[in-house]
Design a protein around this motif. Structure first.
Motif, PDB file in Angstrom:
ATOM      1  N   GLY A 158      81.429 -16.489   7.508  1.00 55.41           N
ATOM      2  CA  GLY A 158      80.072 -16.847   7.887  1.00 55.41           C
ATOM      3  C   GLY A 158      79.047 -16.094   7.062  1.00 55.41           C
ATOM      4  N   GLY A 159      77.773 -16.307   7.366  1.00 51.28           N
ATOM      5  CA  GLY A 159      76.712 -15.639   6.634  1.00 51.28           C
ATOM      6  C   GLY A 159      76.299 -16.411   5.388  1.00 51.28           C
ATOM      7  N   LYS A 160      75.103 -16.125   4.878  1.00 51.55           N
ATOM      8  CA  LYS A 160      74.556 -16.835   3.729  1.00 51.55           C
ATOM      9  C   LYS A 160      75.429 -16.661   2.491  1.00 51.55           C
ATOM     10  N   ARG A 161      75.410 -17.701   1.657  1.00 52.89           N
ATOM     11  CA  ARG A 161      76.149 -17.658   0.396  1.00 52.89           C
ATOM     12  C   ARG A 161      75.292 -18.277  -0.703  1.00 52.89           C
ATOM     13  N   LEU A 162      75.630 -17.948  -1.938  1.00 55.69           N
ATOM     14  CA  LEU A 162      74.988 -18.555  -3.101  1.00 55.69           C
ATOM     15  C   LEU A 162      76.051 -19.197  -3.984  1.00 55.69           C
ATOM     16  N   PRO A 163      75.733 -20.338  -4.588  1.00 57.58           N
ATOM     17  CA  PRO A 163      76.672 -20.920  -5.547  1.00 57.58           C
ATOM     18  C   PRO A 163      76.591 -20.209  -6.890  1.00 57.58           C
ATOM     19  N   VAL A 164      77.730 -20.065  -7.547  1.00 59.34           N
ATOM     20  CA  VAL A 164      77.806 -19.548  -8.907  1.00 59.34           C
ATOM     21  C   VAL A 164      78.748 -20.461  -9.685  1.00 59.34           C
ATOM     22  N   VAL A 165      78.353 -20.802 -10.893  1.00 58.30           N
ATOM     23  CA  VAL A 165      79.214 -21.621 -11.745  1.00 58.30           C
ATOM     24  C   VAL A 165      79.567 -20.818 -12.986  1.00 58.30           C
ATOM     25  N   GLY A 166      80.836 -20.441 -13.092  1.00 55.96           N
ATOM     26  CA  GLY A 166      81.290 -19.654 -14.236  1.00 55.96           C
ATOM     27  C   GLY A 166      81.811 -20.510 -15.374  1.00 55.96           C
ATOM     28  N   SER A 167      82.050 -21.793 -15.089  1.00 54.77           N
ATOM     29  CA  SER A 167      82.545 -22.701 -16.127  1.00 54.77           C
ATOM     30  C   SER A 167      82.008 -24.094 -15.847  1.00 54.77           C
ATOM     31  N   ARG A 168      82.042 -24.923 -16.865  1.00 57.89           N
ATOM     32  CA  ARG A 168      81.649 -26.316 -16.715  1.00 57.89           C
ATOM     33  C   ARG A 168      82.773 -27.193 -17.253  1.00 57.89           C
ATOM     34  N   GLY A 169      83.202 -28.159 -16.425  1.00 56.90           N
ATOM     35  CA  GLY A 169      84.204 -29.112 -16.862  1.00 56.90           C
ATOM     36  C   GLY A 169      85.575 -28.886 -16.260  1.00 56.90           C
ATOM     37  N   CYS A 170      86.443 -29.885 -16.422  1.00 54.82           N
ATOM     38  CA  CYS A 170      87.819 -29.845 -15.918  1.00 54.82           C
ATOM     39  C   CYS A 170      88.687 -30.715 -16.825  1.00 54.82           C
ATOM     40  N   PRO A 171      89.888 -30.246 -17.187  1.00 54.34           N
ATOM     41  CA  PRO A 171      90.736 -31.023 -18.105  1.00 54.34           C
ATOM     42  C   PRO A 171      91.517 -32.147 -17.423  1.00 54.34           C
ATOM     43  N   TYR A 172      91.511 -32.164 -16.082  1.00 53.48           N
ATOM     44  CA  TYR A 172      92.334 -33.128 -15.356  1.00 53.48           C
ATOM     45  C   TYR A 172      91.613 -34.468 -15.203  1.00 53.48           C
TER      46      TYR A 172
END
Length: 569
Positions: free
Chosen positions: A188-202
């Protein structure tokens, strides 16, 4: 120059968790770094739960040089419908569309705006604004599409940004951060999104990622990600993070550097991320490191417990691996998190029973998570298979099942918009003669949690109650007809005629009823796995918090006891 960015509301917006518009946050920070003289503002109509008139009124409080929308497929009708009203007052503004749906359907989107930004937007949007500020022509910019004299023109796609570290952190200061209260899984509790990469090979058939990123993957440096996390802790007081990477464990070196960096900086954080079961197994020797750095559990998409479904959606995973990685996470004090979909191609009635038992096994000896599961008891609804534009599933869907999408705002994963032939042609047979009052309660609660158009908060209270009662009658009529002689499709049509209900709604209710009743062991397939031993799952439905909810449960059960008594007579 004044630019307004808008994130539109979603269908059933009051039900949806508040999603930070990460793409808009990046666009704003990228522009602000390079063109500090440009005035930027963000209107998050989704987070603020705004309707058409409220958005129009808010936008028209000022005059804008540019108004930019970023949206998903389900949000497209809202954007298209609001455009004429905005153009009346904002006659000098340039209207720009971007985001997933625009990138997938630029020919359609360009009919409603002045120019479309396709795929990765930072460099393209910056070049567009720069040229406008300098008074230059912008019609030849890479990564854009537009119409000229009615003709659709699409420029070459811009190459992807090589160095993701060059993109400044999202401009959270422009957003109503107090509105984003979706709790972090497990704790629980507040969260923030983080994106360390962009894309997916699948290349999963239902996923738009291969179309957006061309199956190419790029990573930020671990140091850059850690700096963003530290900035969020210091400036926002948020120390819980949800990694939105398509596949968090794809780059072992990056993950190790990230976790070791968190420990070296002595950061007291909690975090989770999405990955594949096979990647957890491949990296099982570093799972302890993840746990030490604050990982509370990794999200893994099961989607189905039916191997035939895995094959049809090109999931390329195994149930054995999924079971092994659940044990592995438990070993290190993590909570294994699993997402799943209903109504994938290849699914059957017995498959839902097996999936329910499989997830029960995965979660054995763990507390029930109110911050992750939509229901407070073990019926697993998850998301519904949705054929998004240009995906392989959308292309194949008419041959694989019944497509119920009539307009784009049907196209979201808490609306039943596709039912596979494998389920429609299955033959249900009940495992006991009558439904009990608690069975009705469990099913109605599940319908409310899973189908967001069902008994919506936007309806008056009496109409919500009547829709719930309609489903009770439907469930009763459906269950009576589960005699092993008719297909699910045939039963749905008979019940529609009997209750004078539109066919589409009856198909949706039939599919959902099969999903729930099969998980409870109350129906099974008369066609498949005759050797399968099934046990009825007796579920205790909690009343919920507060005296009003307890009274509602008591009243519902009283009514259902009377209803069941009369049905038996």
């Amino acid at each position: 120059m004044k630019i307004l960015f808008i994130q539109p509301p979603l269908p059933c917006n009051e039900r949806h968790k508040r999603i930070l518009p990460l793409g808009i946050g990046y666009l704003c920070s990228y522009l602000r770094q390079r063109l500090p003289e440009v005035e930027l503002k963000v209107l998050d109509a989704h987070a603020l739960n705004m309707n058409y008139s409220q958005v129009v009124s808010e936008v028209n409080c000022e005059k804008w040089d540019m108004i930019a929308f970023s949206f998903w497929t389900a949000q497209a009708p809202f954007v298209y419908n609001i455009m004429p009203s905005l153009r009346k007052k904002q006659e000098k503004a340039l209207f720009v569309f971007g985001g997933v749906h625009t990138s997938l359907c630029p020919e359609e989107a360009s009919e409603h705006c002045d120019i479309c930004i396709l795929h990765e937007g930072e460099e393209t949007f910056f070049e567009l604004v720069s040229r406008i500020v300098e008074g230059k022509n912008y019609k030849d910019i890479q990564g854009t599409a537009y119409r000229e004299d009615g003709e659709f023109i699409k420029n070459p796609i811009r190459p992807l940004i090589r160095n993701l570290d060059s993109i400044p952190f999202p401009a959270w200061d422009l957003l109503p951060m107090e509105c984003y209260t979706t709790p972090l899984h497990v704790v629980g509790g507040k969260r923030l999104p983080v994106v360390g990469s962009r894309g997916c090979p699948y290349n999963c058939t239902y996923c738009v990622s291969p179309l957006m990123w061309m199956r190419k993957v790029r990573w930020r440096s671990a140091e850059n990600v850690i700096e963003e996390m530290k900035k969020s802790i210091n400036e926002l007081g948020i120390c819980q993070f949800h990694f939105w990477d398509d596949n968090f464990l794809l780059n072992r070196k990056y993950v190790i550097e990230l976790c070791e960096g968190i420990l070296k900086e002595n950061m007291k954080v909690k975090w989770t991320g999405l990955t594949r079961a096979s990647h957890i197994q491949k990296n099982k020797d570093i799972i302890e490191l993840l746990a030490k750095s604050g990982c509370i559990g990794l999200e893994v998409g099961i989607e189905s417990a039916n191997p035939e479904t895995f094959s049809q959606i090109q999931k390329e995973e195994s149930l054995v691996t999924i079971e092994e990685i659940a044990k592995l996470q438990k070993k290190y004090g993590m909570y294994p998190l699993f997402t799943y979909m209903a109504f994938n191609p290849g699914e059957t009635i017995n498959g839902y029973y097996m999936q329910s038992r499989f997830i029960d096994t995965l979660l054995s000896n763990l507390p029930w998570l109110e911050h992750f599961h939509p229901l407070p008891y073990p019926i697993y609804i998850g998301q519904f298979s949705t054929a998004y534009p240009r995906t392989q599933l959308m292309e194949d869907a008419p041959n694989l099942g019944m497509v119920l999408v009539e307009k784009w705002d049907d196209c979201f994963h808490h609306n039943i918009n596709f039912i596979p032939n494998s389920l429609l042609n299955d033959v249900p047979i009940k495992t006991r003669n009558h439904l009990k009052p608690n069975d009705y309660l469990a099913a109605v609660n599940a319908a409310w949690a899973g189908i967001w158009t069902f008994a919506s908060y936007s309806l008056p209270r009496f109409e919500r109650a009547m829709e719930q009662w309609e489903y009770v009658k439907y469930l009763s009529s459906f269950f009576i007809r589960c005699d092993g002689n008719n297909t699910l499709k045939k039963i749905a049509e008979e019940v529609a005629d009997f209750l004078n209900m539109e066919r589409k709604k009856s198909y949706q209710y039939a599919a959902f009823s099969a999903l729930v009743l099969a998980q409870l062991g109350l129906i099974r397939s008369a066609l498949y796995e005759p050797e399968l031993k099934m046990e009825i799952k007796e579920i205790k439905v909690p009343a919920g918090k507060g005296i009003k909810k307890k009274i509602k449960k008591i009243l519902f059960l009283i009514v259902m006891n009377i209803y069941c008594f009369l049905k038996k007579r």
